[in-house]
Design an enzyme around this catalytic site. Sequence first.
Site, PDB file in Angstrom:
ATOM      1  N   HIS A 249      77.165  -1.348  80.861  1.00 52.37           N
ATOM      2  CA  HIS A 249      77.961  -1.613  82.061  1.00 52.37           C
ATOM      3  C   HIS A 249      79.042  -2.653  81.760  1.00 52.37           C
ATOM      4  CE1 HIS A 249      75.234   0.939  84.013  1.00 52.37           C
ATOM      5  NE2 HIS A 249      74.293   0.060  84.295  1.00 52.37           N
TER       6      HIS A 249
ATOM      7  N   TYR B 238      78.211  12.047  72.722  1.00 55.82           N
ATOM      8  CA  TYR B 238      78.566  10.955  71.815  1.00 55.82           C
ATOM      9  C   TYR B 238      77.604   9.761  71.905  1.00 55.82           C
ATOM     10  CZ  TYR B 238      83.137  13.270  71.363  1.00 55.82           C
ATOM     11  OH  TYR B 238      84.138  14.172  71.145  1.00 55.82           O
TER      12      TYR B 238
ATOM     13  N   GLY C 256      84.859  10.085  63.173  1.00 56.34           N
ATOM     14  CA  GLY C 256      85.896  10.473  62.228  1.00 56.34           C
ATOM     15  C   GLY C 256      86.718  11.603  62.814  1.00 56.34           C
TER      16      GLY C 256
ATOM     17  N   LYS D   9      61.300 -20.302  99.858  1.00 51.60           N
ATOM     18  CA  LYS D   9      61.337 -18.843  99.759  1.00 51.60           C
ATOM     19  C   LYS D   9      60.070 -18.236 100.343  1.00 51.60           C
ATOM     20  CE  LYS D   9      64.180 -18.434  95.558  1.00 51.60           C
ATOM     21  NZ  LYS D   9      64.185 -17.982  94.143  1.00 51.60           N
TER      22      LYS D   9
ATOM     23  N   PRO E 203      72.747   7.443  68.608  1.00 50.94           N
ATOM     24  CA  PRO E 203      72.942   6.769  67.321  1.00 50.94           C
ATOM     25  C   PRO E 203      72.948   7.774  66.185  1.00 50.94           C
ATOM     26  CG  PRO E 203      71.340   5.585  68.651  1.00 50.94           C
ATOM     27  CD  PRO E 203      71.619   6.884  69.363  1.00 50.94           C
TER      28      PRO E 203
ATOM     29  N   CYS F  31      91.389  12.950  65.286  1.00 52.88           N
ATOM     30  CA  CYS F  31      91.807  12.315  66.547  1.00 52.88           C
ATOM     31  C   CYS F  31      91.343  10.870  66.697  1.00 52.88           C
ATOM     32  CB  CYS F  31      91.304  13.136  67.731  1.00 52.88           C
ATOM     33  SG  CYS F  31      91.984  14.802  67.823  1.00 52.88           S
TER      34      CYS F  31
ATOM     35  N   LYS G 289      92.680   7.807  64.315  1.00 48.08           N
ATOM     36  CA  LYS G 289      94.109   7.525  64.413  1.00 48.08           C
ATOM     37  C   LYS G 289      94.528   7.114  65.824  1.00 48.08           C
ATOM     38  CE  LYS G 289      96.093  12.162  65.218  1.00 48.08           C
ATOM     39  NZ  LYS G 289      96.917  11.822  66.388  1.00 48.08           N
TER      40      LYS G 289
END
Length: 466
Positions: free
Chosen positions: A240, A280, A288, A58, A283, A291, A294
Amino acid sequence: MMDMQLINASQAVPVQLDKVTEKPCISVVGLGYVGAVSTACLSSLGHPVIGVDVDISKVEQIASGISPIHEKDLDRLLLEGIERNLIHTTTDVSQAVVDSDVTFVSVGTPTSEDGGCDFSYIDTAARSIGLGLSRKGGFHTVVMRCSIPPGTTLEMMAPVIEEVSGKTVGVDFGICFNPEFLREGVAVADFHAPPKTVIGVTDSRSERIMRKIYSAVDKNVIVTSVETAEMVKYIDNVWHATKVTFANEVGRLCKPLGVDSHDVMDIFVQDTKLNLSSYYLKPGFAFGGSCLPKEVRAVAHIAEGIGVNLPLIKSLSTSNSAHIDAAIQMAKDTGARRIGVFGIAFKPGTDDLRESPILEVMAALEEEGIEIFVHDSAITKKTSLSGQLSYMRHGSPGLRALASRLSDMLYDDAVDVMEKSDAVIVTHAHETYRKILKNDEQKPVLDLVRLNSSKTAGPNYAGIGW
């Protein structure tokens, strides 16, 4: 930068590196993917660069302007660096440290036998760097670029360098962590137009040096602690991997249902307000509402019905439950027998209690005989729960358990809740709660939304993830 005598491995004779620039000379230890690209790109910014590796092939390739890896534009930049007398190579780490101002460390960190990180190459590099520092005067900056567990740079590498060199970190030499975010195949382009530049530092002098090095490609360098910078590298790659896995699970779900998964994901990624954004990604507490819980259950159920295994999507509910369990345990650990809750709707600004995760916490604490006092800016004793109970009769045990007693727990004034409680749980980032808590810093607080980002965790104040 002073004139330097180096051993150019391709010739095995001393060569003179002319003082062609006032920019700091940088030695790059490890000439693999990251090191080779760094050598070429740093020289393209006008820095004298000394490439170092124990692999003589190298070293000789780079000394000849030939890339040891397949990477677009790398051959060209290496050859230009050689022709401009900016790139030299050697197998002698210690001498490279003596002859440079800054050392970038890009050695391998393979997986160890126990599944962790193999530190052997880091230890070897640290000892050679320490030997080099013992032979030179002046301040030198050591920059880690390898993927390593948080704490490795300061708790393992720095002490080794200090021991061997007899010098003190932060005084005689600086140490930084500078994660790379280079995609193989377009690494040269990514270096010159980085998605972000992160530098974990311990001293102001090293910070100034690193800012100057990167000023040509990024004016908005992110400076943080060394440990945060170490963790960012891991989290980026795990994210990723999560994206790849998520997209693949979408594909496995769509195909037997006759849905074009690429059409679905092409539309999905067009939403940069929610889907591809910071939304979102903080932390806090469990998800909950009417939406998310479920829908996750529904998709898992659909997949099970058609015989498709979706481990990532199925595990979302498991992980969410674990987060709720963590909150329950932390609340119990306070030892309080009277606990106040600030915010019980699944998010602020609504009176929707459907599958609000704090209700599961409250129900579990009640079972332990703990008395609960509640305040929510959008919910009063008059708030009707009948419709919500009917809608969620199969999905929210906490709401069902608390429905008949919830109105008795509610107080119109948050101050009353604070006064009656021995400990407090906060689920909404509301200014009212921030002010109340500021007036009483002795009472244990479980802050699930991080009301005050500058407040550090302590014996009486903490969140689940901080």
